[in-house]
Scaffold this motif. Structure first.
Motif, short mmCIF file in Angstrom:
data_model
loop_
_atom_site.label_atom_id
_atom_site.label_comp_id
_atom_site.label_asym_id
_atom_site.label_seq_id
_atom_site.Cartn_x
_atom_site.Cartn_y
_atom_site.Cartn_z
N HIS A 155 -5.39 6.23 4.07
CA HIS A 155 -4.14 7.37 3.74
C HIS A 155 -3.60 7.25 2.57
N LYS A 156 -3.42 6.10 1.94
CA LYS A 156 -3.33 6.09 0.48
C LYS A 156 -4.51 6.89 -0.34
N LEU A 213 -4.68 -1.73 8.70
CA LEU A 213 -4.81 -1.97 7.22
C LEU A 213 -5.56 -0.84 6.76
N LEU A 214 -6.93 -0.73 7.14
CA LEU A 214 -7.95 0.18 6.61
C LEU A 214 -7.17 1.54 7.04
N LEU A 232 -6.29 11.49 -3.31
CA LEU A 232 -7.27 12.54 -3.80
C LEU A 232 -6.51 13.90 -3.82
N GLU A 233 -5.43 14.14 -2.82
CA GLU A 233 -4.79 15.25 -2.74
C GLU A 233 -4.16 15.69 -4.31
N LEU A 245 0.70 -1.24 -0.11
CA LEU A 245 0.09 -0.09 -0.10
C LEU A 245 0.93 1.30 0.02
N ARG A 246 1.88 1.35 0.88
CA ARG A 246 2.78 2.45 0.91
C ARG A 246 3.29 2.64 -0.42
#
Length: 598
Positions: free
Chosen positions: A429-430, A423-424, A435-436, A388-389
């Motif tokens: 965060h991702k 995990l959620l 979105l940013e 994910l990171r």
């Protein structure tokens, strides 16, 4: 067949006299039959001397052969198990006696049973009662356990039986002949009356024993009452501690929420600085990278072919895991059968051994540790966090995050993923990172919000039901191109992004009279999917998407048109024939059900 639990826990700790007792207690003919199945044992015990069964039986009565046989019983678990089974078949009355007793009664009266049956016979009998083996390994290690004491208290086991026999004889007098033929004595006549009346010494002794048993029960009840009081006190203490912890948790949550809001306000100022657009593209470097990619693809094809052969030989992680899960499921059911069933069919025991052997085979496969991780398909918690990171904060990955979040929720609901909050949190965060980047690309270079007064809030417009009377015209690449303008990958990625965008727009088609999606293409082409019309214009002929939108809106006489674009030329050309303008950012967020950060 006896339980393997005995071999693992008790057999190595049994003293040598135990095995010598087993040699002497079994009939010689049974040993002769066992030697036929274990010829190597016969050779080791007799060293080739006896030739006939009669000589073997006589030789076993001598100390040297008996001691050698006892030593083999101690060192060879398989032979010992076969000998135990033979002994059990010859002493079924002892097994039946113990099996009809309550397991709790056996544990509480284990020493008395030991004195009654003999310690060796008790141990080998409990060998066949799995529920009664608890703490037996520790008891056999005690020296006093192997000393047999016979006294009057052992008669207590048979006092209820004697009472039943007396009642039967009293109600059916002719039954005394049957009891006498079976070897039962002292059940009738004067002895019965004297014992029941309690007038003689026998009656007095029985009354004393009953009083002693009552005293023991009262002491046990009192002990249980004290334990209950202690547990009640401990429960109250734990409840008080739990209340204090809940109060501290509420205080910590309030403090954390305040600190989190302060941190969010501080980070808002730095949202867009992290997503700067790249400079000019190095086309020469792109060509080199393309050639390297072709070579890598050839290498990949050859590598994957080799991997396919390895997968066909050893299997995939998912297949091995499913097999292991099915084996464990069947073994759990067999364990339930051994725990709950009164009689266990021999076929169940054979199935258990076969399943254990198959499980050992699977666990011996190379790389099987990959199939033994905590999550399905080797998606361990640490591996998911790492992936994910490293996930690129690009808009196409929003769908990946949505599918991953649904999968995590499903695993949590199935009880296979305890504590999924970490995990959620990484998924959220991702998503915020994407979105940013998304909002930064849309808002960069956009016209001021007050440049024209007819910009519409799409969500309010749809919520009120007013949008059903309007046709929506969407300048497709005015939305999609800016999502990839800093990545330099407009080929297949833009096509995938366009298809994903079209599918998302289809989910909102019931909110408008019609939706017209217009893209610049290589040739004129139209496609209709429900209330969504997809138009590709031949740009090489001068038929641009901008021109098509302006002409289509010009044909709309009732001014029931909405326009999604920030292209100033289209907005000015459409003029007053458009009822309202929708910002591309608002429309993209709406069709993908994305939250707004601003």
């Amino acid at each position: 067949m006896a339980s393997s639990l005995f071999l693992q826990s008790i057999h190595p700790r049994l003293p040598e006299p135990f095995f010598l007792f087993l040699v002497q207690d079994m009939e010689r003919g049974l040993w002769v039959q066992l030697f036929q199945d274990f010829p190597h044992v016969r050779e080791a015990v007799f060293r080739g001397l006896p030739s006939g069964d009669g000589k073997i039986e006589r030789e076993l009565d001598r100390a040297p052969a008996a001691e050698r046989l006892a030593e083999i019983l101690k060192t060879d678990p398989a032979f010992f198990q076969a000998a135990a089974d033979a002994w059990a078949d010859a002493n079924l009355e002892i097994l039946a006696f113990l099996d009809m007793l309550d397991r709790r009664f056996i544990r509480e009266n284990l020493w008395d049973l030991k004195d009654l049956l003999g310690p060796e016979r008790l141990v080998i009998s409990l060998f066949f009662l799995e529920e009664a083996l608890e703490d037996l390994a520790d008891l056999t290690a005690k020296e006093d356990f192997w000393r047999r004491r016979l006294d009057q208290r052992l008669v207590e086991f048979f006092v209820p039986v004697q009472s039943i026999l007396r009642k039967a004889q009293k109600e059916v007098p002719e039954s005394s002949v049957i009891f006498s033929s079976l070897g039962f004595t002292g059940t009738g006549g004067e002895t019965s009356r004297g014992t029941v009346s309690g007038k003689g010494p026998t009656g007095k002794g029985a009354g004393h024993r009953e009083a002693e048993k009552r005293r023991r029960l009262e002491e046990r009840i009192e002990k249980l009452r004290q334990e209950k009081a202690a547990l009640t006190s401990e429960k109250e203490r734990l409840l008080s501690e739990n209340a204090d912890l809940k109060r501290k948790l509420r205080e910590w949550e309030a403090s954390f929420q305040s600190a989190l809001e302060d941190r969010i306000n501080e980070e808002r100022r730095r949202w867009y600085a992290r997503y700067e657009t790249r400079g000019e593209i190095d086309w020469q470097g792109v060509e080199k990278a393309s050639r390297r990619l072709d070579q890598l693809l050839i290498w990949a094809d050859r590598t994957f072919s080799l991997q396919k052969e390895a997968d066909e030989r050893y299997g995939l992680i998912g297949d091995v895991r499913r097999k292991l899960l099915k084996v464990d499921l069947h073994l759990n059911e067999i364990e339930r059968i051994f725990s709950d069933s009164l009689v266990v069919h021999p076929e169940v025991r054979r199935l258990r051994e076969a399943l254990l052997a198959e499980r050992d085979r699977l666990l011996a496969l190379p790389g099987v540790e990959k199939a033994l991780k905590g999550l399905p398909a080797d998606l361990r918690r640490e591996e998911l966090v790492r992936r994910l990171r490293l996930l690129d904060p690009a808009p196409p990955n929003l769908r990946i995050l949505q599918r991953l979040e649904r999968a995590l929720r499903d695993l949590e609901a199935a009880g296979m993923l305890p504590d999924p909050e970490t995990l959620l949190g990484e998924v959220e965060h991702k998503r915020r990172q994407i979105l940013e980047a998304l909002y930064g690309r849309f808002l960069k270079g956009a016209p001021p919000k007050d440049s024209r007064g007819d910009w519409k809030n799409l969500e309010d417009f749809v919520a009120g039901g007013e949008s059903l009377r309007y046709t929506l015209y969407v300048d497709g690449y005015n939305i999609l191109v800016r999502l990839l303008d800093s990545d330099g990958n407009r080929g297949a990625d833009l096509a995938d992004l366009r298809n994903d965008f079209i599918e998302a727009v289809q989910t909102k088609q019931d909110h408008f009279r019609k939706i017209v999606l217009v893209f610049d293409g290589q040739e004129d082409f139209r496609d209709r999917r429900g209330k969504v019309e997809i138009v590709y214009t031949d740009k090489s002929r001068g038929n641009t998407a901008d021109l098509y939108i302006v002409q289509a809106i010009g044909k709309n006489k009732d001014r029931k048109a909405l326009l999604v674009t920030e292209d100033r030329e289209i907005i000015d050309a459409a003029g007053a024939r458009v009822y309202g303008l929708i910002r591309p950012l608002d429309f993209y967020s709406y069709v993908h059900d994305l939250p707004r950060l601003l």
